[in-house]
Scaffold this active site. Structure first.
Site, short mmCIF file in Angstrom:
data_model
loop_
_atom_site.label_atom_id
_atom_site.label_comp_id
_atom_site.label_asym_id
_atom_site.label_seq_id
_atom_site.Cartn_x
_atom_site.Cartn_y
_atom_site.Cartn_z
N HIS A 101 -4.12 -11.22 -4.21
CA HIS A 101 -4.07 -9.76 -4.28
C HIS A 101 -4.91 -9.18 -5.41
O HIS A 101 -4.93 -7.96 -5.59
CB HIS A 101 -2.62 -9.28 -4.40
CG HIS A 101 -1.98 -9.64 -5.70
ND1 HIS A 101 -1.34 -10.84 -5.90
CD2 HIS A 101 -1.88 -8.98 -6.87
CE1 HIS A 101 -0.87 -10.90 -7.14
NE2 HIS A 101 -1.20 -9.78 -7.76
C1 UD1 Z 1 0.10 -4.50 -8.94
C2 UD1 Z 1 -0.26 -4.80 -10.39
C3 UD1 Z 1 -0.67 -6.26 -10.52
C4 UD1 Z 1 0.41 -7.18 -9.96
C5 UD1 Z 1 0.76 -6.77 -8.56
C6 UD1 Z 1 1.94 -7.59 -8.11
C7 UD1 Z 1 -1.27 -3.01 -11.74
C8 UD1 Z 1 -2.54 -2.52 -12.33
N1 UD1 Z 1 -1.38 -4.00 -10.82
O1 UD1 Z 1 -1.06 -4.68 -8.17
O2 UD1 Z 1 -0.86 -6.58 -11.89
O3 UD1 Z 1 -0.08 -8.49 -9.99
O4 UD1 Z 1 1.13 -5.37 -8.53
O5 UD1 Z 1 2.12 -7.60 -6.75
O6 UD1 Z 1 -0.22 -2.54 -12.08
N2 UD1 Z 1 1.04 -0.83 -1.49
C9 UD1 Z 1 1.84 -0.68 -0.39
N3 UD1 Z 1 3.19 -0.81 -0.56
C10 UD1 Z 1 3.77 -1.06 -1.74
C11 UD1 Z 1 2.95 -1.19 -2.86
C12 UD1 Z 1 1.59 -1.08 -2.74
O7 UD1 Z 1 1.37 -0.46 0.70
O8 UD1 Z 1 5.02 -1.17 -1.81
C13 UD1 Z 1 -0.41 -0.74 -1.32
C14 UD1 Z 1 -0.96 0.68 -1.60
O9 UD1 Z 1 -1.97 0.96 -0.71
C15 UD1 Z 1 -1.58 0.53 -2.99
C16 UD1 Z 1 -2.00 -0.92 -3.03
O10 UD1 Z 1 -1.05 -1.63 -2.24
O11 UD1 Z 1 -2.64 1.40 -3.19
C17 UD1 Z 1 -2.02 -1.49 -4.43
O12 UD1 Z 1 -0.79 -1.25 -5.11
P1 UD1 Z 1 -0.74 -1.12 -6.72
O13 UD1 Z 1 0.66 -1.09 -7.18
O14 UD1 Z 1 -1.65 -0.04 -7.17
O15 UD1 Z 1 -1.43 -2.45 -7.22
P2 UD1 Z 1 -1.21 -3.95 -6.76
O16 UD1 Z 1 -2.46 -4.46 -6.16
O17 UD1 Z 1 0.05 -4.05 -5.98
N1 UDP Z 2 6.59 -13.66 -4.37
C1 UDP Z 2 7.51 -13.39 -3.35
N2 UDP Z 2 7.05 -13.20 -2.09
C2 UDP Z 2 5.73 -13.26 -1.76
C3 UDP Z 2 4.81 -13.52 -2.81
C4 UDP Z 2 5.28 -13.70 -4.09
O1 UDP Z 2 8.73 -13.34 -3.60
O2 UDP Z 2 5.38 -13.08 -0.60
C5 UDP Z 2 7.09 -13.82 -5.74
C6 UDP Z 2 6.68 -15.10 -6.46
O3 UDP Z 2 7.56 -16.17 -6.19
C7 UDP Z 2 6.73 -14.68 -7.92
C8 UDP Z 2 6.30 -13.22 -7.87
O4 UDP Z 2 6.49 -12.79 -6.52
O5 UDP Z 2 8.07 -14.75 -8.39
C9 UDP Z 2 4.86 -13.05 -8.27
O6 UDP Z 2 4.48 -11.70 -8.06
P1 UDP Z 2 3.00 -11.26 -7.71
O7 UDP Z 2 2.19 -12.44 -7.30
O8 UDP Z 2 3.09 -10.11 -6.79
O9 UDP Z 2 2.49 -10.68 -9.11
P2 UDP Z 2 1.80 -11.31 -10.40
O10 UDP Z 2 2.65 -12.40 -10.90
O11 UDP Z 2 0.42 -11.76 -10.00
O12 UDP Z 2 1.68 -10.16 -11.34
#
Ligand code: UD1
Ligand code: UDP
Length: 366
Positions: A210
């Site tokens: 992601h």
């Molecule tokens: C965010 C965090 C990242 C973390 C990740 C975990 C920041 C800068 N990034 O990235 O560090 O690793 O979460 O998963 O805070 N969206 C949905 N549904 C949701 C949430 C998001 O559809 O419930 C979509 C939206 O289109 C959104 C995009 O995902 O624009 C990105 O979401 P965002 O929270 O901005 O960043 P992540 O890529 O999720």
């Molecule tokens: N995770 C989950 N379901 C998924 C992918 C990840 O429960 O489909 C869990 C994973 O086991 C870990 C956490 O989400 O505990 C990691 O979050 P993510 O990768 O979204 O964020 P990051 O750690 O990169 O910030």
């Protein structure tokens, strides 16, 4: 003492749950849980509250998605009145997401003491939004809870005084230790069914991606998908797709993927952990998953040039394959042949980090 936790995105929930639970056991502590609403889909948020036994948030700021600036600013605007009204003695933030930094800044402006759980991690790559979030949050925090020694070194180098730094270990591993036995019950003998896909122990690869650097550029994403498709010709790949990645995949034009590359919705924690525990290998760009695979002694190939969690490489099972997708395919071949990197568990990744945090907070509050 009145403690207010701020969470917002998926990886925050696994970190906050054990800290909240440990503090609940201490006398004289009242707790408030604020959800910023950064993540809001059921599968990215509510399912974790259920599975991790986190109480429903007391306040949901419902900020949703937006540019980094808009999201950070909205969290700040909506959090400020909550903090003014509730006047916590301490605010606790987790990890490195926008919700973390936004809450940290509001605390700095209002003069409210701040604790940062997972402080001190550095990738030294400021093009990563998370790196800026980490650096700035640590600068304004009063209590910095670090997961590993390298984080203490980073903080000292940045001029943070030693009295503020507390090496407590990894809270994400607390959640893993607690829930692994329950997760592994999803296996029936040697096989497990998830989203209609049947996998066998040690005979599949689990993937998550992601990071904007991997998924936002169509050419890069296409190259990764081609590599995963090739890998799945020798070993099935299960890929729970993050919503950011799903959006980017929807606009790829050349999607001719092998049928053993299974794209599924984001999984709940228990399904995901069950799959992680018995995977032949994990391919990821997640921060938390690099740590979980090290604890589980499952080989991890990280599709990034750097990591803020170097201990997973030096001690654990993690290998950085960078953006070289041919290398990724080659490394998988090595693992399929039975030659996998094995590691050991870093000190204090023992399931008790949250107890150490609760002890420190209680002493701080005396
Ligand atoms: C965010 C965090 C990242 C973390 C990740 C975990 C920041 C800068 N990034 O990235 O560090 O690793 O979460 O998963 O805070 N969206 C949905 N549904 C949701 C949430 C998001 O559809 O419930 C979509 C939206 O289109 C959104 C995009 O995902 O624009 C990105 O979401 P965002 O929270 O901005 O960043 P992540 O890529 O999720
Ligand atoms: N995770 C989950 N379901 C998924 C992918 C990840 O429960 O489909 C869990 C994973 O086991 C870990 C956490 O989400 O505990 C990691 O979050 P993510 O990768 O979204 O964020 P990051 O750690 O990169 O910030």
């Amino acid at each position: 003492m009145n403690i207010l936790h701020v969470v917002g995105a998926r990886p925050n929930f696994m970190k906050a749950a054990p800290v909240y639970a440990a503090l609940r056991e201490r006398a004289g502590i009242q707790q408030t849980l604020v959800h910023t609403g950064q993540h809001y889909d059921y599968g990215m948020s509510e399912i974790f509250f259920q599975q991790l036994a986190l109480p429903a948030p007391d306040v949901n700021l419902e900020v949703g998605s937006g540019t980094h600036t808009a999201q950070t600013a909205q969290i700040m605007l909506r959090l400020e009145p909550v903090l003014l009204e509730r006047r916590p003695d301490l605010v606790v933030v987790y990890g490195d997401v926008n919700s973390t930094l936004a809450a940290a800044l509001v605390c700095a402006k209002l003069g409210i003491p701040l604790a940062h759980v997972e402080a001190g991690l550095r990738s030294f790559d400021r093009t990563m939004p998370e790196e800026v979030n980490r650096l700035l949050t640590d600068q304004v925090a009063d209590l910095l809870f670090t997961p590993s020694q390298d984080a203490d070194v980073n903080l000292s180098r940045e001029g943070i005084s030693k009295e503020k730094i507390h090496l407590v270990g990894n809270v994400m591993i607390d959640t893993l230790v607690r829930l692994l036995p329950l997760a592994l019950r999803k296996w029936q003998g040697n096989s497990m069914t998830v989203e209609g896909i049947v996998v066998e122990q040690g005979r599949y690869i689990l993937t998550t991606l992601h990071r904007p650097s991997n998924v936002d550029d169509p050419e890069t994403l296409q190259a990764i998908m081609n590599a995963l498709s090739e890998i799945s010709e020798s070993v099935p790949v299960v890929f729970p797709v993050h919503p950011r990645t799903r959006q980017r995949l929807n606009v790829l034009t050349d999607v001719n993927l092998n049928s053993a590359l299974h794209l599924v919705s984001p999984l709940g924690y228990l399904d995901f952990l069950a799959l992680e525990g018995h995977a032949l290998a994990v391919i990821t760009d997640s921060g938390g998953i690099q740590e979980e695979t090290t604890f589980l002694n499952v080989p991890c190939l990280t599709v990034r040039e750097n990591t803020e969690r170097p201990v997973t490489v030096t001690m654990g099972t993690n290998i950085l394959v960078g953006r070289d997708f041919e290398k990724l395919v080659r490394e998988v071949r090595v693992i399929v042949k039975g030659i996998a990197k094995r590691g050991s568990i870093p000190p204090l990744w023992d399931g008790n980090a949250s107890e150490r945090i609760a002890d420190t907070i209680c002493r701080w509050g005396e």
